[in-house]
Each structure stands twice: as structure tokens, then as C-alpha cells.
Write an enzyme that holds these catalytic residues in place. Structure first.
Site, mmCIF file in Angstrom:
data_model
loop_
_atom_site.group_PDB
_atom_site.id
_atom_site.type_symbol
_atom_site.label_atom_id
_atom_site.label_comp_id
_atom_site.label_asym_id
_atom_site.label_seq_id
_atom_site.Cartn_x
_atom_site.Cartn_y
_atom_site.Cartn_z
ATOM 1 N N GLY B 34 -0.349 4.909 -5.737
ATOM 2 C CA GLY B 34 -1.536 5.064 -6.567
ATOM 3 C C GLY B 34 -2.463 6.125 -6.012
ATOM 4 N N ASP B 161 7.973 -0.501 5.747
ATOM 5 C CA ASP B 161 7.770 0.890 5.327
ATOM 6 C C ASP B 161 6.905 1.635 6.328
ATOM 7 O OD1 ASP B 161 8.149 3.070 3.649
ATOM 8 O OD2 ASP B 161 6.376 2.627 2.454
#
Lengths: 266, 464
Positions: B34, B161
């Protein structure tokens, strides 16, 4: 914290006390008796269970959805959101949180439609009225009213640990597990810590199986007064079920239930 | 159906993100997750709205990609709502914007991150400039990353991640120089998973930081996968080069097996011996591995040689720890807890809570992005996905010489003419410690990256 119940939002924010529940339900209890209110919540817990099973969700997901549902109504009147909408919304959210993945919207709606038509026709004569956009809107409201506390600790894992300590006993485990499932039809998940609920369920299971475990329970170092309260809630549920026929009574109860009011017409 | 009165009341009680914050034109990050804005509290907003952060002016506002509660938004909210550790980013508040169905997350603002910090060092290296930072900085960074991950791991949370862009560092303020692990969109609980952990997201963890067992099709994520990524980040901090740099066409393929990435790992590490990784035979892609690779092609490769080329001596404590983090066999890889006890952290210079150890912060502040920047970035899609971060265009302009030097060094694949190469030429003034090794006897412990700058007195040995 996620791995530690004592630091969790569940422990810090969502173990309510009896007085909270009485106060928050005041409005609904001016219309319904306490027993009627309980029967309505039992009905929707059953609905969540059936929807969850149809969607092939694990019991953990179903239990979490049920707790979301109950937390919402612990703070809001039944009239605020139609429980028939909040039930599938709770499932939709719980499935994401429990990492079961996003349930496809069409699948969720279809499942609701089929379940209402085939399994709950004794309660609803009309078809399931909600669509995806209702569920998505409702999800935001649910999330807000849960204050984004989404990790729910369930009694299942502590139950497994306790049974392990007693020594393997599949019959006892199966029975206690079922009692934990049944406890989702009471207020205990709003009032007591999951490990206490597990002990309470185990105690009832031992009584039913006539297994004398008094000394083992005594060594648990648990607050036995609370355990007795939990057992009382669950036994009361069983007492209620002895005489209650949901299929016969629920439609009248749903009619009597406080309902949402639409925007005033101008 | 919802009750009208209830809706109105909830709406009235709801605080909108734009009521509390000013952030127009203040975008500082853009990625698959985002947009991130640097947000300033509007005047008159009471502290109570921001959970008692009286002195804080700047916040980070993350607008999550897409609409509604996506799986990754759900994960991030679920986990961050419960987590609390100094080295893990704190979720201050969630805003749900009902009209456009956007989810906003409010965090403390971190001025720096390792992607920008490493990039800055690499650019300086290319321009033969030196950057003054405390000798202990890399050690402090690693220690705090391990501390944060240890907290996550001991609470049954895997990050999944980890990469430089997700390791933030606080700028000036009361948490100056503190590491914050961020971007938990991939993170998940791993105790008794309801589905195998690999089922939901076929591929996570950016390729460069992806552990070999994942590339060979491992079905379950483990703590060891996060540790491998930390090893990669540590190596990159020591050398300014992504250790397993690999060109890549598409990210998020559904097949975890990635030939080029494995080739790159073997080129640095050597091909794993059976005795070093016994369970490699059990990996789903083991047959493919045998078919595609020949051990003899990597006979001269080892981590020792690779790091030695980057002037990290094999007898140093840093190298020793790196080797334990980058163990090919996940079962033999060190844990976060063990690594925090490593002699590296007991040796001078000791790690500090402020990674800058009180020295001036040499790194630029985050710049605001215009919408043009983000558009340019889509052309560099691979790069963008790779790094999930910003200012690629600017970087290209600044470093033409680096682009020309593509293909030099030890990468055995051809350069991609369209892609910016981040690696600077080898052998220039390094971002790291080797200079210091030579200087250690003459210089008091202190600044590291410069050999000829005066030492700055400061509180280097402030301990944790």
C-alpha cells in the site's frame, strides 16, 4: 501477546464480569426474559456451528467466530445488527484470523441460503436476505466493536495438556471436548479464562464418566470457586435443553427479539 | 440489517484519520502493501487520541492496498494488536474508513530503514566517499534485529518476509537509533497451524533473502527461515552488497523452486555436501536439484572466500556468527536466542541501544514522493517488488557509473540492460569493517567507516 494469554487482549480486555453483562443487556432484557435471551443466543451459536461445518471449517475457527458474535452482543443490543447477518460475518472474519483463508463471498452466501432453507426452515420462512456487500459492511462494524482484538484463546489446547497430564483417555477427551463445544452456548467464554473453562469441562466429564479425580483437581492450583461457577453455567444449559424444543419455540422468540430500525422516512 | 440509530451513533463516535492527521502530499513509501505517509498531528488533537505520545509530532500512516480487510491487513492488525516489544513496530491505532472501505494503520514514524541505509553506503562507496558511523553500528543493528525476532519467535510468530526494507531505524527523538521490525503482513502464528503453512501463500519472502529449503519446496515455514534472512541482512550490512543478489523476472510464482536463486546461493556458499545437510534428500525438489546442478561447478565456492573478497576475515567473530546464521541445513542453523549469546556481541565494541551511539546521523531523511515517482516505479516493476521501496528513478540518475559496471564482479549471470544494478564495483572503499581491522591498533574504538577522519568522542559503550 500472541503466544501468551496473560499479555493478550483477550485477558486484558475481554474477560468481562457478570455485572457488565447484566448492565449491557438491560435493554434486551426489558423485552425478553433472561431465558429467552439465552435461547436466542443458543440458536445463533447453533447456526454458526452449522454454517462452519458446511464450509468445512475447523472447530477452532467456529469457536472463534462464536466468541466474536458473543463479544459483540455483550456490548450491544440484539437490535443493533441482525444476528442473522452478524453470524456469517463472524465466520468470515474468524476464517481470516485463524489463517483458514478468505472464504469466497459467493460460497459464504450460498452456504447461508442453503442452510437457512434446509436446516433452519423451522426458524425462517423466508430466504436468507443478505448479500456480500452487507457482510463486508458488517465486518467493519464488527471489527470496530471488537476494538480489533482478534486473537481468541480457546479451551481446546489447555484441555489437551490437562488430559495428557491425567494420562491418555480418549473417551474422557472426546466427552470433555464436546462439553467445551457446548460451553459456547453459555456466557462462560466472556467471563472466564480458557484454561479454567477446560478444567470446568473436564470436571463435568469426570463426573459423567464416574472417574474419581478429586485429588488430581486439588493439585491443579486453580481457583476452584470459579471452576464451580463454570460447571454451574454448563449444567444449567443441560437442564434447559432437557425441556426445550428449539424447533417449536424459536420462531416466536425471533419475532419477539428486538429488531433493527431502518432510517426514518422523511 | 443494521439499526439506523446504532449506525449513526457508531459513525459519530468514529474518529476519521483525516480529522486527526495532516498528510496530504506526504507520501514516503509505496509498495505492494500500500502507501505510507508521514503524518503530522493536527492542531488541537489531544494526546488521549494517540495513546499518550505527548512529544511525538510525526507518525507513519499506512494505507493498506486494496479495499476492505484483506488477508494481510487482517494479519497485521491481529498480530500487532497483541505484540509489544521495543524492537517491533507498535501499532498505535487502526482507522477503518467506511466510505471508501480503506484500512489505515497508525505507527510511530521511523526516519530510516536498512534499504535506504545500505543504498546510501553503496552510493558513497561508488563515489569514493566515506561515511562516519560508529564502529559498533552493524553489531547494534544485528543485535536488535535478533532481539525483536527472538520476541516474535518465542511468541509463536514467524515474520516470513524479513529484508532490509522491513527493518526500520528510528531517527532523532526519544527512541533514537532503535531498530523496529515492520511489515507484518506476511507474518503468522505457527503453533498448531490449521493448514500447512505453505498452503496459503505459495511464495513468501523476497527471493534474495529466501532460505534454500524454501527454494527446494519446503512445505512448512520455520523460525530457521527468518534466521537465514537475518544472515543475509547481516552479510549485506557487512559488505553493502546483497549476498545472494540474483536477477529475477517474476516474483510470486506459484512454484517455489527457483533455479537462478539456488545457483547464486551455491556460487557463494558452495554446493552443500550430503554430510552437511542430510535431509536435503527429503526436500520435494531434490530430484530437480540433482538434474539441474552439478557439484563440480561450485568446487571453488565458499562463504569464507566470498567474505574474504569483501575483506571480512574468516577468523573474525563477525564471520563466525554469519556462518552460523547462514547454515544451509535449517536444522543446524543457529536460533535467535543462541545468536544473542554469541561472542561477537561480547567483544568490543559492544552493541548500543542507539545504533548511532550518540553520533550524528549521516543518513538523509525520508523524501516525499510525488505521484510521478510511483508511476516511474511501475516501469521498474521487478525492482520495486524486490525492494518495496522508493526513489528508484533518482537512484538511477545518481549512479550512472554503477550501471556501466554491471556484470563485473562475481555474479555469473549476464547483466540485464533494463535493470538498475544496485551493486557497486567491488574493491572500492567498503561500507564495512575491513578498514577498521587494519586500523584497530592505532585507533581508539569509535568510528569505523573512515580511516582518516578524527574520532568523535561519544558514548560508544552504552550497554543494553
Amino acid at each position: 501477546m500472541a503466544g501468551n494469554f496473560w499479555h493478550s487482549s483477550h485477558h486484558q480486555q475481554w474477560l468481562l464480569d457478570k455485572q457488565d453483562l447484566v448492565r449491557e443487556r438491560q435493554h434486551d432484557l426489558s423485552i425478553l426474559t433472561e431465558e429467552e435471551y439465552q435461547k436466542i443466543l443458543i440458536f445463533f451459536a447453533n447456526l454458526i456451528q452449522v454454517l462452519g461445518e458446511q464450509l468445512k471449517l475447523r472447530q477452532q475457527v467456529i469457536a472463534t467466530a462464536t466468541v466474536y458474535f458473543k463479544r459483540f452482543y455483550a456490548r450491544n443490543s440484539l437490535k443493533c445488527i441482525d444476528p442473522l447477518l452478524l453470524a456469517p460475518t463472524s465466520i468470515f472474519l474468524a476464517s481470516k484470523v485463524e489463517e483458514f483463508g478468505v472464504i469466497s463471498n459467493t460460497r459464504l452466501i450460498t452456504t447461508c441460503q442453503t442452510a437457512i432453507k434446509n436446516k433452519f426452515s423451522y426458524a425462517y420462512t423466508q430466504e436468507f436476505p443478505y448479500r456480500t456487500n452487507h457482510i463486508l459492511e458488517c465486518e467493519f462494524y464488527l471489527l470496530e466493536h471488537l476494538d480489533c482484538c482478534l486473537i481468541v484463546y480457546q479451551p481446546y489446547r489447555p484441555l489437551l495438556t490437562l488430559i495428557q497430564d491425567i494420562g491418555p483417555d480418549d473417551q474422557l477427551l472426546t466427552l470433555a471436548w464436546r462439553i467445551v463445544n457446548d460451553s459456547l452456548r453459555t456466557d462462560v467464554c466472556l467471563l472466564y479464562a480458557p484454561y479454567q473453562i477446560a478444567i470446568g469441562a473436564l470436571q463435568i466429564a469426570c463426573v459423567i464418566m464416574q472417574k474419581d479425580m478429586k485429588s488430581w483437581f486439588a493439585e491443579l492450583n486453580a481457583d476452584m470457586e470459579k471452576i464451580q461457577e463454570i460447571a454451574r453455567y454448563i449444567i444449567n444449559l443441560y437442564e434447559l435443553w432437557k425441556t426445550y424444543d428449539e424447533k417449536k419455540d424459536i420462531q416466536a422468540l425471533l419475532n419477539k427479539m428486538p429488531k433493527p430500525k431502518p432510517a426514518p422516512q422523511r | 440489517m443494521m439499526d439506523y440509530e446504532f449506525k449513526m451513533k457508531t459513525q459519530k463516535d468514529r474518529i476519521k484519520v483525516e480529522d486527526l492527521f495532516e498528510f496530504e502530499g506526504c507520501k514516503v513509501g509505496r509498495g505492494t502493501y500500500g502507501h505510507v505517509y508521514k503524518a503530522r498531528r493536527k492542531e488541537g488533537v489531544p494526546d488521549s487520541e494517540l495513546k499518550s505520545r505527548p512529544d511525538t509530532k510525526d507518525f507513519a500512516l499506512k494505507q493498506i492496498e486494496g479495499t476492505g480487510l484483506s488477508m494481510s491487513a487482517c494479519r497485521e492488525i491481529t498480530l500487532l494488536r497483541e505484540l509489544r516489544h521495543v524492537n517491533v513496530i507498535t501499532l498505535i491505532r487502526v482507522f477503518l474508513s467506511h466510505n471508501d472501505r480503506k484500512v489505515w494503520l497508525l505507527f510511530d514514524f521511523a526516519e530510516h530503514d536498512l534499504w535506504h541505509i545500505i543504498k546510501f553506503h553503496r552510493a558513497a562507496k561508488a563515489n569514493k566517499k566515506q561515511i562516519l558511523v560508529p564502529k559498533s553500528m552493524v553489531k547494534s543493528l544485528l543485535y536488535q534485529i535478533l532481539d525483536g525476532i527472538h520476541y516474535l519467535h518465542s511468541n509463536w510468530v514467524l515474520h516470513r518476509d524479513l529484508k532490509p526494507a522491513n527493518i526500520l531505524v528510528m531517527g532523532e527523538g526519544n527512541e533514537r537509533g532503535r531498530v523496529k521490525i515492520a511489515d507484518m503482513g506476511f507474518a503468522r502464528l505457527f503453533n498448531a497451524p490449521l493448514k500447512p503453512l505453505a498452503d496459503l501463500d505459495p511464495v513468501v519472502v523476497t527471493f534474495w533473502y529466501r532460505a534454500p529449503e524454501l527454494l527446494l519446496g519446503a512445505r512448512h515455514y520455520t523460525k530457521a527461515i527468518d534466521i537465514w534472512a537475518i544472515g543475509c541482512i547481516f552479510a549485506e550490512l557487512l559488505t553493502s552488497e546483497p549476498i545472494f543478489h540474483c536477477r529475477q523476472e517474476d516474483i510470486k510464482t506459484s512454484n517455489p523452486y527457483h533455479h537462478d536463486q539456488l545457483d547464486r546461493i551455491f556460487n557463494v556458499m558452495g554446493f552443500p555436501l550430503e554430510k552437511d545437510w542430510e535431509d536435503i534428500k527429503k526436500m520435494p525438489e531434490h530430484q530437480t536439484l540433482l538434474r539441474d546442478f552439478k557439484r563440480s561447478n561450485y568446487a571453488n565456492c565458499s562463504l569464507t572466500k566470498y567474505m574474504d573478497r569483501h575483506k571480512i576475515k574468516p577468523d573474525s567473530k563477525a564471520f563466525n556468527l554469519l556462518q552460523k546464521l547462514l547454515m544451509m541445513d535449517p536444522n543446524k542453523r543457529i536460533t535467535s536466542e543462541q545468536s544473542m549469546q554469541d561472542p561477537y556481541f561480547q567483544e568490543d565494541p559492544l552493541p548500543t541501544q542507539d545504533i548511532f551511539a550518540g553520533c550524528a546521523i549521516p543518513y538523509p531523511k525520508r523524501e516525499f514522493l510525488t505521484d510521478d515517482d510511483s508511476e516511474d516505479k511501475t516501469e521498474n516493476k521487478n525492482r520495486q517488488n524486490q525492494q518495496q521501496t522508493v526513489r528508484i528513478t533518482q537512484y538511477q540518475q545518481q549512479n550512472p557509473q554503477q550501471q556501466q559496471q554491471q556484470g563485473n564482479g562475481d555474479h555469473n549471470h549476464g547483466p540485464n540492460p533494463k535493470r538498475v544494478r544496485l551493486n557497486g564495483p567491488h574493491g572500492g572503499p567498503e561500507f564495512h569493517q575491513h578498514q577498521n581491522h587494519a586500523m584497530q591498533h592505532q585507533q581508539p574504538p569509535g568510528m569505523v567507516y573512515s580511516t582518516n577522519q578524527p574520532t568523535q568522542p561519544s558514548n560508544f559503550h552504552q550497554r543494553f
